[in-house]
Design a protein around this motif. Sequence first.
Motif, short mmCIF file in Angstrom:
data_model
loop_
_atom_site.label_atom_id
_atom_site.label_comp_id
_atom_site.label_asym_id
_atom_site.label_seq_id
_atom_site.Cartn_x
_atom_site.Cartn_y
_atom_site.Cartn_z
N SER A 57 -4.67 4.66 -5.53
CA SER A 57 -3.37 4.03 -5.74
C SER A 57 -2.23 5.02 -5.63
CB SER A 57 -3.36 3.28 -7.07
OG SER A 57 -3.51 4.19 -8.12
N ASN B 17 0.85 -1.19 0.00
CA ASN B 17 0.00 0.00 0.00
C ASN B 17 0.87 1.23 0.00
OD1 ASN B 17 -2.55 -1.24 0.04
ND2 ASN B 17 -2.22 -1.80 2.19
N PRO B 18 0.50 2.32 -0.65
CA PRO B 18 -0.67 2.43 -1.53
C PRO B 18 -0.55 1.47 -2.72
CG PRO B 18 0.78 4.32 -1.82
CD PRO B 18 1.30 3.56 -0.65
N ILE B 19 -1.68 1.15 -3.28
CA ILE B 19 -1.72 0.11 -4.30
C ILE B 19 -0.80 0.45 -5.48
CG2 ILE B 19 -3.21 -1.06 -5.98
CD1 ILE B 19 -5.52 -0.68 -4.01
N ASN C 47 -6.99 -0.61 -0.66
CA ASN C 47 -5.69 -1.18 -0.33
C ASN C 47 -5.54 -2.54 -0.98
OD1 ASN C 47 -6.96 -3.09 1.52
ND2 ASN C 47 -7.37 -1.24 2.73
N TYR C 48 -4.33 -2.99 -1.07
CA TYR C 48 -4.07 -4.19 -1.86
C TYR C 48 -4.74 -5.43 -1.29
CZ TYR C 48 -0.63 -6.55 1.08
OH TYR C 48 -0.02 -7.23 2.08
#
Lengths: 549, 549
Positions: free
Chosen positions: B536, B362-364, B512-513
């Motif tokens: 992202s 994260n961030p993605i 988030n991922y």
Amino acid sequence: MKVSDYIADFIARQGVKKIFMLSGSGSVYLDDSIAGKNLDFICVRNEATAPMMAESYARLTGKLGVACITSGPGGTNAVSGLSEAWVDSAPVLVISGQVDKKHTCHKANIKNLRSLGIQEIDIIPIVNSLTKYAQMVEDPDSIRYHLEKAVYLAKSGRPGPVWLDIPLDVQSSIIDEKMLEGWNPEASEKDLDKNKLKEAVMLLAESKRPLIIAGQGIRIAKSLDEFKNLIEKLKIPVILSRLGQDMLPFSYRYNLGHGGMKGLRYTKLIMSKSDLILSLGSRLAVPFVSDALSESAKIIMVDIDEAELKKPSIRVDLQINSDVKEFIEGLLKEDVKVDASDWLKDCQGYKESYPLAGPARNPIDLYYFVSRLDALSKENSVFVSDAGSSYYVTGQALRFEKGQREITSGAFASMGLAIPLAIGSASADPSRQILAITGDGSLELNIQELKTMSSCGLDIKLFVINNGGYVSIRNTQDALCGGRHVGSGQAEGLNFKKIADAFELPYESIQNYEEVDGKITEILNKKGPVFIEVVSDNCQKIIEPIKQI
Amino acid sequence: MKVSDYIADFIARQGVKKIFMLSGSGSVYLDDSIAGKNLDFICVRNEATAPMMAESYARLTGKLGVACITSGPGGTNAVSGLSEAWVDSAPVLVISGQVDKKHTCHKANIKNLRSLGIQEIDIIPIVNSLTKYAQMVEDPDSIRYHLEKAVYLAKSGRPGPVWLDIPLDVQSSIIDEKMLEGWNPEASEKDLDKNKLKEAVMLLAESKRPLIIAGQGIRIAKSLDEFKNLIEKLKIPVILSRLGQDMLPFSYRYNLGHGGMKGLRYTKLIMSKSDLILSLGSRLAVPFVSDALSESAKIIMVDIDEAELKKPSIRVDLQINSDVKEFIEGLLKEDVKVDASDWLKDCQGYKESYPLAGPARNPIDLYYFVSRLDALSKENSVFVSDAGSSYYVTGQALRFEKGQREITSGAFASMGLAIPLAIGSASADPSRQILAITGDGSLELNIQELKTMSSCGLDIKLFVINNGGYVSIRNTQDALCGGRHVGSGQAEGLNFKKIADAFELPYESIQNYEEVDGKITEILNKKGPVFIEVVSDNCQKIIEPIKQI
Ligand SMILES: Cc1ncc(C[n+]2csc(CCOP(=O)(O)OP(=O)(O)O)c2C)c(N)n1
Ligand SMILES: Cc1ncc(C[n+]2csc(CCOP(=O)(O)OP(=O)(O)O)c2C)c(N)n1
């Protein structure tokens, strides 16, 4: 110094305070110099609107309007705004970024090569027929020459847009400012033909029912004062074209208001009765003249643009290809024997007997709404309109009693212009309040710029006429296609409260005629942008001028 | 029968099922006939997007794409979409309405006459350099001729857009269908030069490290099967251009994936090592080739478009100006002595040693996101992307293992294409799910079409990458302008939840991922359009291909 810096300095020296742009890798040095030279800029959200904003900026300030965009799709997106500036005579300079020279189709010069460099197209042939000058700048040392020539052409004669395409390697080239070659216009301007002036004087003397038709050319030629003196001298009634309708207050005794296909009800009647038309700075467009003029009327047309004098749609008896200011000044010096007092009285009689009636009823009638907005508007406001009913109704109902201006799409009445024209107007003169009127259909085309409007915090009141889609098109389809409504339906309206909210604009609504005055007063006293939904008649009809009583 | 009815019938006979239009008085008979002939149509909200939708419709169906718009600004708005179809070789027919012949600048033929009729401009010179054929139809009896010629040219050779401008009086003319003159193409197609084919065979035999570069020309020539046979016969590695990257699954042993300036990490290395490039239906564009090829490599280029063979950016040793299908068929019949097994193994080694790694963090990271979307996507989905990071990342991370297609802007990587291309794709084949990926910047340009998306209820999942504005431009400005960010800032983001709501689209967000897989699965199982905000990395970097290890 860097070419891109030179360009930014040059623009600043033109007195231009705001540039309209959308950044890109193809214009990266240009963008950087614009910011670096402390030129103020507004970032648009689709290049289409940059020249539109530049146009209204130019029309309000009397200066150059400037748009800066990137290569490829940046340029092609800007074509729609460019074409507005072209048909409506606005001095707009578009600067587009371009890839390095060696990767341009322009230099490669291979027939039908579609694209060569990254995000590249040869923009010049596309914009050529829409500009007074369009060049790719190949030699960094020619930048001064191209800029001076482009700006001169944009502003001289009949103004119009110009386009310079600047490759990246040219943008970033270092030049010696002092060594640059400049450009000087050839001396020979079109001089007023004295014989033609005399002939005009004679025709005026012979006429019983002379009529001046006046267009924005008068304002462009900076001859508004002279024009007013001329009216006072000749005491002849005046009908105004759409882009000229804000030149005189409606109450002025010689002013009969806006004419044309969708002009005031009695204007066509008057045009058809006149035996002498003196057209000043109006192109006597097809939709303006339509079938109004009498076959036997003499027509004098003064226009700086020879093409307009020669066009097939109008038979001009006396073509005067000159600056309208020079012509008016010439006429002011002549001893003109014209007595049109009876005719003037007739005209004033018509004007009085056909007052514009906007019925106070529900659903809200647009004439009523626009008349009230006009009445309650502040001094020096700028009215902006869009396509469809709002276009025609503002053309009939605005009065310009308090120094107000109008900025609108002239030749095209294009959808989607209200927001960009409003933004350009507001950035031209923050002291003027902008009253923009758009339709629920027209709003959509450049709806992305609502965000530009909110984030710039401009004093724009945007009135959105919710009348269930494309009323104007439904009216045409009723007339020509047996009432089959295709692509003009009412089904798919937007929720305007949510739209306003999404683009971070305060939302107001006006739902019935009883609240029109109160709401308008309240809204015009607010600071900053407001989005106002005006729920109005889904079957709004436009008043048609009559030719005979 | 009425000319406008004839046009609608003709379009229907082409197998075209959907037309993209925006109504207007200038196209009133055309609009009416389209609806009357039971052609399905989608109403756009700015003419700019009509040719874009028509383009993706054409690219997915292999048929003609058709846009119908009105005169003046209708036409100029459409220029941006038109130019996409031009540079990306899509067979698109644009039909524009026009005023009555007598009021057209086209007929008046006066130099620099800007506009004559109501909402009129001569669109032909504007679109001329962007089309294979652009004509105003003056004689109603020539309608069949113009339509047949235009459609033939649009689809033959290197496809591209064509434009017919139809005056109102022509639209509504009555013609005798049986008396119309048709059009026949001249017989002489470009035949494959047998000597050049032999030469290619020789060069292949001499080569140690041959490489096929394949572009969408192969698909356009309907030679995908033959192409696959050729690869199996020659056993040579293949690198795909952007518009060709969906022609082969990434896991296919001969496929090295997408190359070019922003291609896969090892592709430039491989290109630079190859001693023979066999380019099939790819234009070997500047951003594709950049500085990758070795000076000593031989280049064979097969292209139907002579201009591409002649362009200055590439030195072609053997220019074969022929239909790629004919060339491939010819080569399949030849006895080609090429043994590239060691070289193939090297290439496969590189492919394995540089897997695309999208870190789960994260961030993605966009690579992570797109890879997961790819992995979870359904069979036969269509990926659509927009400008900026999403463009480059989809160019590297998509795998096309399950019959998926990609529809994107090829030569331009223009902002604002995702929504219109998605709508055109969805209406081309409702059985395919559309996975469109756009940036928060690119979204804005044609945001009005969100409403078209929702009101048509198409199966489009629109992923909006929220990375705080124009990351790509910030990256360029960091590299070239000392990190000064001009017009690329993060300040003025939209509230996407509200935007989705305002345009009546269901909204989802991926923050988030950890939730990427779950959310994607859920979303792809929903019916109809969904707007998904993907929060992202604001500093997303793009993987650059390397030339040397
Ligand atoms: C760019 C553009 N496309 C098409 C037209 C044709 N046209 C003229 S008015 C109109 C409908 C406008 O709708 P709206 O703004 O809601 O105004 P209304 O007519 O409903 O009052 C259309 C489609 C146009 N003027 N400009
Ligand atoms: C019509 C158009 N104008 C300008 C550009 C230049 N440009 C390329 S990428 C980009 C920013 C795109 O922003 P966004 O969609 O948010 O993607 P990001 O780069 O942030 O991932 C711009 C302005 C372009 N590609 N197309």
